[in-house]
Design a protein around this motif. Structure first.
Motif, PDB file in Angstrom:
ATOM      1  N   GLU A  89       8.839   3.303  -5.135  1.00  0.00           N
ATOM      2  CA  GLU A  89       9.943   3.521  -6.442  1.00  0.00           C
ATOM      3  C   GLU A  89       8.860   1.981  -7.072  1.00  0.00           C
ATOM      4  OE1 GLU A  89      14.266   3.537  -6.132  1.00  0.00           O
ATOM      5  OE2 GLU A  89      13.813   1.300  -8.005  1.00  0.00           O
ATOM      6  N   ALA A  90       9.063   0.756  -6.240  1.00  0.00           N
ATOM      7  CA  ALA A  90       8.503  -0.215  -6.866  1.00  0.00           C
ATOM      8  C   ALA A  90       7.519  -0.309  -7.205  1.00  0.00           C
ATOM      9  CB  ALA A  90       8.259  -1.389  -5.640  1.00  0.00           C
ATOM     10  N   LEU A  91       6.050   0.262  -6.863  1.00  0.00           N
ATOM     11  CA  LEU A  91       5.075   0.325  -8.040  1.00  0.00           C
ATOM     12  C   LEU A  91       4.888   0.973  -9.435  1.00  0.00           C
ATOM     13  CD1 LEU A  91       1.774  -0.278  -6.698  1.00  0.00           C
ATOM     14  CD2 LEU A  91       1.804   1.881  -5.823  1.00  0.00           C
ATOM     15  N   LEU A  95       4.196   7.128  -0.286  1.00  0.00           N
ATOM     16  CA  LEU A  95       4.378   6.012   0.555  1.00  0.00           C
ATOM     17  C   LEU A  95       5.804   4.750  -0.181  1.00  0.00           C
ATOM     18  CD1 LEU A  95       2.016   3.281  -0.665  1.00  0.00           C
ATOM     19  CD2 LEU A  95       2.852   3.378  -2.710  1.00  0.00           C
ATOM     20  N   PRO A  96       6.045   4.583   0.902  1.00  0.00           N
ATOM     21  CA  PRO A  96       7.211   3.651   1.722  1.00  0.00           C
ATOM     22  C   PRO A  96       7.639   2.745   0.006  1.00  0.00           C
ATOM     23  CG  PRO A  96       6.299   2.933   3.580  1.00  0.00           C
ATOM     24  CD  PRO A  96       5.094   3.863   2.745  1.00  0.00           C
ATOM     25  N   LEU A  98      -4.991   9.807   6.000  1.00  0.00           N
ATOM     26  CA  LEU A  98      -5.569   8.564   5.827  1.00  0.00           C
ATOM     27  C   LEU A  98      -5.423   6.832   5.252  1.00  0.00           C
ATOM     28  CD1 LEU A  98      -9.217   9.445   4.486  1.00  0.00           C
ATOM     29  CD2 LEU A  98      -8.293   9.389   6.740  1.00  0.00           C
ATOM     30  N   ALA A  99      -4.145   6.860   4.689  1.00  0.00           N
ATOM     31  CA  ALA A  99      -3.174   6.211   4.209  1.00  0.00           C
ATOM     32  C   ALA A  99      -1.986   5.343   5.943  1.00  0.00           C
ATOM     33  CB  ALA A  99      -2.323   6.437   3.157  1.00  0.00           C
ATOM     34  N   GLU A 100      -2.585   4.084   5.447  1.00  0.00           N
ATOM     35  CA  GLU A 100      -2.749   3.304   6.248  1.00  0.00           C
ATOM     36  C   GLU A 100      -1.420   1.593   6.520  1.00  0.00           C
ATOM     37  OE1 GLU A 100      -3.069   3.548  10.106  1.00  0.00           O
ATOM     38  OE2 GLU A 100      -4.536   4.985  10.066  1.00  0.00           O
ATOM     39  N   TYR A 101      -0.310   2.566   6.057  1.00  0.00           N
ATOM     40  CA  TYR A 101       1.031   1.049   5.326  1.00  0.00           C
ATOM     41  C   TYR A 101       1.418  -0.224   6.009  1.00  0.00           C
ATOM     42  CZ  TYR A 101       4.682  -1.082   3.241  1.00  0.00           C
ATOM     43  OH  TYR A 101       5.981  -1.976   2.522  1.00  0.00           O
ATOM     44  N   ASP A 102       1.235  -0.835   5.702  1.00  0.00           N
ATOM     45  CA  ASP A 102       1.815  -2.014   6.704  1.00  0.00           C
ATOM     46  C   ASP A 102       2.433  -2.897   6.044  1.00  0.00           C
ATOM     47  OD1 ASP A 102       0.883  -5.011   6.970  1.00  0.00           O
ATOM     48  OD2 ASP A 102      -1.036  -3.626   7.301  1.00  0.00           O
ATOM     49  N   ARG A 103       3.816  -3.847   5.849  1.00  0.00           N
ATOM     50  CA  ARG A 103       4.531  -4.798   5.002  1.00  0.00           C
ATOM     51  C   ARG A 103       3.271  -5.775   4.380  1.00  0.00           C
ATOM     52  NH1 ARG A 103      10.286  -4.412   7.269  1.00  0.00           N
ATOM     53  NH2 ARG A 103      10.827  -2.989   6.864  1.00  0.00           N
ATOM     54  N   ASP A 104       2.466  -6.379   5.608  1.00  0.00           N
ATOM     55  CA  ASP A 104       1.775  -7.561   5.087  1.00  0.00           C
ATOM     56  C   ASP A 104       0.875  -7.284   3.998  1.00  0.00           C
ATOM     57  OD1 ASP A 104       3.033  -8.594   7.374  1.00  0.00           O
ATOM     58  OD2 ASP A 104       1.722  -8.232   8.691  1.00  0.00           O
TER      59      ASP A 104
END
Ligand code: ADP
Ligand code: F6P
Length: 472
Positions: free
Chosen positions: A170-172, A166-167, A94-100
């Motif tokens: 690491e940042a998170l 999750l792309p 269900l996760a819809e990752y996008d950069r924006d």
């Protein structure tokens, strides 16, 4: 004077209102305590957000910030609730990752940091809450804020195999290392964090419980959130015999009440819960006139498409069961999409023979604890509890079920409906004993004590002082 500054996306709009588990617990924790609560105002603007608005209510000062619509959509509807929420609840598909959305999430965290930094005094203790604000600590540090910073995650922390889908994982996780103390709900969540640190970040966990990675360190521990057990029990006694709770009881005509109370969220397992009711009625006709299910599901995050879909599914399930098993003088499922005052809910719980708390995954689930605290100790109801709720780590004498197994849940309902008084009392007494000690006050005091012990001044990690904080 040292102040406590709470920061969360959602700020309870009044001391009596309710907005989910986070607001419920923080409200109880802040009861009569001098504190500031900083967060989103609930409003979006088309242009620049104006200044922080201040509202004073007794000892509590609320500092409220509007957010620009385009930022809000990416930050709240997008990254928080269409990426982190499903992913952290193990719903990878269900996760819809996008950069924006990720960029908007960081922008809003930066905005919160800038506005918060402007009102902080050097000796304020800052306690940041939940998945909307994971990068806030790092953003504050970049602005030179040296205060004690604690973070508590109200939702599950997923295992590394899930988190790494999750792309920007690491940042998170790196952002968590800007805090002095990071708190999770259960030992399982803490273990998942440790697994990530060791397996993905090539870090280590030292014997004193500090996590070391990315050239930094942070103390991590678990602090199971809870309810104000005594207050809930007292409210339940008061409301059970009056008003709408009394009308509910009278309407049962001797039938046993099964209750579910949830935000209308796909993590709560509501479709499978109704499927289990359907299975029970199909396979055990003796219960058809002997029970009533009351499912309260208050609409939540209605602008997120997955929430619209689950609502439509539930409407159809409730209609299907009532169409199939209803009689002219009774319907088996009463399905309501609305909120109630919390003390009214406690009265409802007390009128119930069974509480059904069957999430597919849940950080803690306060409804489970409220249900237990509301019971009549002489004639208590039975809690049917998903093994995937954080609460199952503590409420071991509930009937623990796997919510993915509809037959098993139907069996548990059958068993609970027939459970003898003595067994109900024993099970309930054990859960109540747990909640009397581990209430919401134990939660916040143990977190704040640990935060003081590991405050900004502590360079090397010190032993964990909290009784909750043992590293497993
Ligand atoms: P979550 O934080 O995911 O919503 P929890 O079970 O931890 O789940 O907390 C939900 C809180 O919101 C509880 O304190 C519960 O009493 C309250 N709540 C849930 N549904 C309603 C409702 N329909 N009306 C009023 N309060 C509700
Ligand atoms: O407890 C989980 C939580 O997501 C809180 O962070 C949140 O405030 C609450 O549920 C209700 O959700 P929302 O703020 O999106 O309405």
């Amino acid at each position: 004077m040292e102040r406590l500054v709470i920061v969360s996306n959602r700020v309870a709009s009044s001391l009596r209102a309710d907005e989910g588990g986070l607001a419920t617990a923080i409200r109880a924790a802040l009861h009569r305590r001098e504190a500031m609560w900083f967060g989103w105002s609930g409003a979006v603007t088309e242009g620049d957000p104006g200044p922080v608005r201040t509202e004073v209510e007794g000892a509590l000062t609320r500092l409220l910030l509007d957010v620009r619509r385009e930022d809000f959509d990416g930050y709240y509807l997008g990254f928080s609730n269409r990426v982190l929420w499903p992913l952290f609840h193990y719903r990878v598909n269900l996760a819809e990752y996008d950069r924006d959305a990720w960029a908007a999430y960081r922008r809003v965290n930066d905005l919160f940091a800038e506005r918060l930094a402007a009102v902080l005094s050097p000796d304020d203790t800052v306690w940041i809450h939940d998945y909307h604000l994971i990068p806030l600590g790092a953003a504050l540090r970049r602005l030179g804020v040296g205060n004690r910073l604690g973070f508590f995650l109200h939702i599950p922390f997923p295992g590394p195999d899930v988190l790494t889908t999750l792309p920007v994982h690491e940042a998170l996780v790196r952002a968590l290392f800007s805090y002095d103390l990071v708190g999770f709900q259960t030992d399982r969540d803490l273990q998942a964090f440790a697994d990530y640190v060791v397996r993905e970040a090539d870090g280590l966990i030292s014997a004193d419980g500090a996590a070391h990675a990315f050239g930094q360190q942070v103390q991590a521990a678990y602090f199971p959130i809870s309810v104000d057990t005594r207050a809930v029990a007292a409210h339940a006694v008061r409301t059970a015999g009056t008003g709408v709770a009394a009308r509910l009881r009278n309407s049962l005509s001797g039938r046993k009440l099964i209750i579910g109370v949830d935000r209308l969220d796909y993590t709560k397992g509501l479709v499978r819960r109704l499927a289990a009711i359907d299975r029970l009625l199909e396979t055990r006709p003796q219960h058809r006139r002997a029970m009533v299910m009351l499912q309260i599901a208050s609409p939540s995050r209605e602008d997120v498409p997955e929430y619209q879909q689950i609502r439509a599914e539930l409407d159809s399930w409730a209609g299907r069961i009532n169409g199939r098993f209803g009689e002219p003088d009774m319907i088996p499922v009463r399905y309501l999409n609305r909120r109630f005052r919390q003390d009214t809910l406690f009265g409802f719980y007390r009128a119930s023979r069974i509480g059904m708390v069957t999430p597919l995954r849940d950080g803690m689930n306060l409804v489970a604890k409220e249900f237990v605290a509301s019971q009549d100790t002489e004639d208590p109801g039975v809690l049917i509890l998903s093994r995937f709720a954080g609460a199952a780590r503590e409420l071991e004498t509930a009937l623990i079920v796997n919510p993915f197994d509809v037959d098993q849940v139907a069996d548990a309902l059958d068993r609970a409906l027939a459970m003898p008084l003595e067994e109900r009392r024993e099970r309930h007494a054990a859960m109540m004993a747990q909640l009397e000690v581990h209430d919401v006050h134990a939660w916040w005091t143990s977190f704040l004590r640990a935060l003081e012990a590991f405050g900004a001044s502590s360079v090397a990690a010190r032993p964990i002082v909290s009784e909750y904080a043992a590293w497993h």
